[in-house]
Design a protein around this motif. Sequence first.
Motif, PDB file in Angstrom:
ATOM      1  N   LYS A  61       0.828  -1.214   0.000  1.00 41.39           N
ATOM      2  CA  LYS A  61       0.000   0.000   0.000  1.00 41.39           C
ATOM      3  C   LYS A  61       0.861   1.262   0.000  1.00 41.39           C
ATOM      4  CE  LYS A  61      -3.985  -2.058   2.382  1.00 41.39           C
ATOM      5  NZ  LYS A  61      -4.780  -2.085   3.643  1.00 41.39           N
ATOM      6  N   SER A 101      -4.636  -1.143  -4.303  1.00 42.33           N
ATOM      7  CA  SER A 101      -5.331  -2.106  -3.456  1.00 42.33           C
ATOM      8  C   SER A 101      -6.719  -2.345  -4.045  1.00 42.33           C
ATOM      9  CB  SER A 101      -5.430  -1.589  -2.021  1.00 42.33           C
ATOM     10  OG  SER A 101      -6.112  -2.507  -1.201  1.00 42.33           O
ATOM     11  N   PHE A 111      -3.774  -6.987  -5.398  1.00 43.04           N
ATOM     12  CA  PHE A 111      -3.081  -5.738  -5.707  1.00 43.04           C
ATOM     13  C   PHE A 111      -2.852  -5.640  -7.211  1.00 43.04           C
ATOM     14  CE2 PHE A 111      -1.940  -6.489  -1.283  1.00 43.04           C
ATOM     15  CZ  PHE A 111      -2.124  -5.224  -0.725  1.00 43.04           C
TER      16      PHE A 111
END
Length: 492
Positions: free
Chosen positions: A353, A359, A375
């Motif tokens: 992240k 995400s 992801f």
Amino acid sequence: MTIASKPAYQISGNQFIRGGWQGGRSQRRLTDTDPFTGQTLLEMGLASVADLDEAYEAAKTAQPEWSSLPATNRASLFETLAGLVETRGEEIISWLIRESGSTRLKANVEWQSTLNFIRNCASMPLQVEGRILTSYKPGEQSFVFREPLGVVGVISPWNFPLYLSMRSVVPAIALGNTVVLKPASDTAVSGGLLIAHLFEEAGFPPGTLNVVVGAGSEIGDAFVEHSVPSLISFTGSTEVGRNVGAIATGGKYLKRVALELGGNSPLVVLDDADVSIAAHAAVFGRFLHQGQICMSVNRVIIDRAHYPAFVEQVVERARGLKVGDPNDADTVIGPVINQAQLQGLLRKIENAKSSGCASLLAGKSDGLLLPPHVFGDVGVSHELAREETFGPLLPLLIADGEANALQMANASEYGLSSAVFTRDMARGLRFARGIVAGMTHINDITVDDQPNAPFGGEKNSGLGRFNDRYAMEEFTRSHWVTWQAGGHDYPF
């Protein structure tokens, strides 16, 4: 499945040496717990180096008599073993669920794969072949025999504990060797003690199989460097495997190694692939057993033309996966194996992240339950694409054309399994053969292990091959023998 009609094994928490059960002599103790409930399943004293010495000596003593047993007798014992694995199916599956966090689906797959494997190996004692060579010397006969190695040391992992122990134990013993097995501490029962009970009930002679449960920090190096074993079969991480290989080949007692190590399996979606089929395969191949499989789909490389549609379908499928009690028939994602594994995965999620990965699907952990994470826009050098994740995290990478996709697929220190999706068989075969890996599957997941096919990796994914005649080469040695009818006319 046949339901067991006999009482379940009473797992005492003792070591299995020379056909008997005895307490471990280490000062350390093991508490074996259910990763979902936290319930204690077993407490036991661990093995010391003295226990390990005794186990290896037991195997060494038993091996000559075992190898001289008629091949039909050895084959019959494995047929009995297969019958017990089938009869005790639910008992075995229950241990896999409770001890390794396997979902019922995965535990069934592991049990059935183990049963198929034993049945395939049951005839192995009857398949050993030698050769007759043409001799360069007049009057001489020249033979090559396949001989057992002697004693084999097996170190097995926690993710497929039953199958990955049996995959080395069964062919090694079938081919005339005896074995000392060290299972992972997280799965001491399903990877070791349960197997010992099965061999004991099947009637294998004492010392044929010995099981020691011990801490790697206490007996790990001694297990490998010991003077008795001729081969060490190790399945586990590349980091530990390197150390095993270094000790086995660089110590006082040189020995062979069979190493099945880490993976970073790519699943490639070419521009002519069926996106729906590929997306379904990617989700199943990644999230089966929470991604804790060496062959698991560790990264997906998608042609840019298919990327938007692929993302949509993968996220939709992954969002619907049930996370929870692994004993429930419809649970797809159960607990990861332990707290250390969970913390490592949480660190990877936060790093992804913070480093700019998109995400696409996330969720909070609950105990050792971690919901699926997806992801997008992951770079080829990012740790999610570069390292073996071993958890329910799926990174998606974008490729610009076939050549770029192949380059990305090979951009890894690992080379275990791989997959490519295309509607063109010739194209798929050409692409598959360009991947530097031990296994490649066209229009299927990366997770596959069949008892008659060579299993193993390239690069840092290991050395050697398992299964069928490939295992016969690993667990036996060539022995050249000549016979001369009369004397030679030597020059002096």
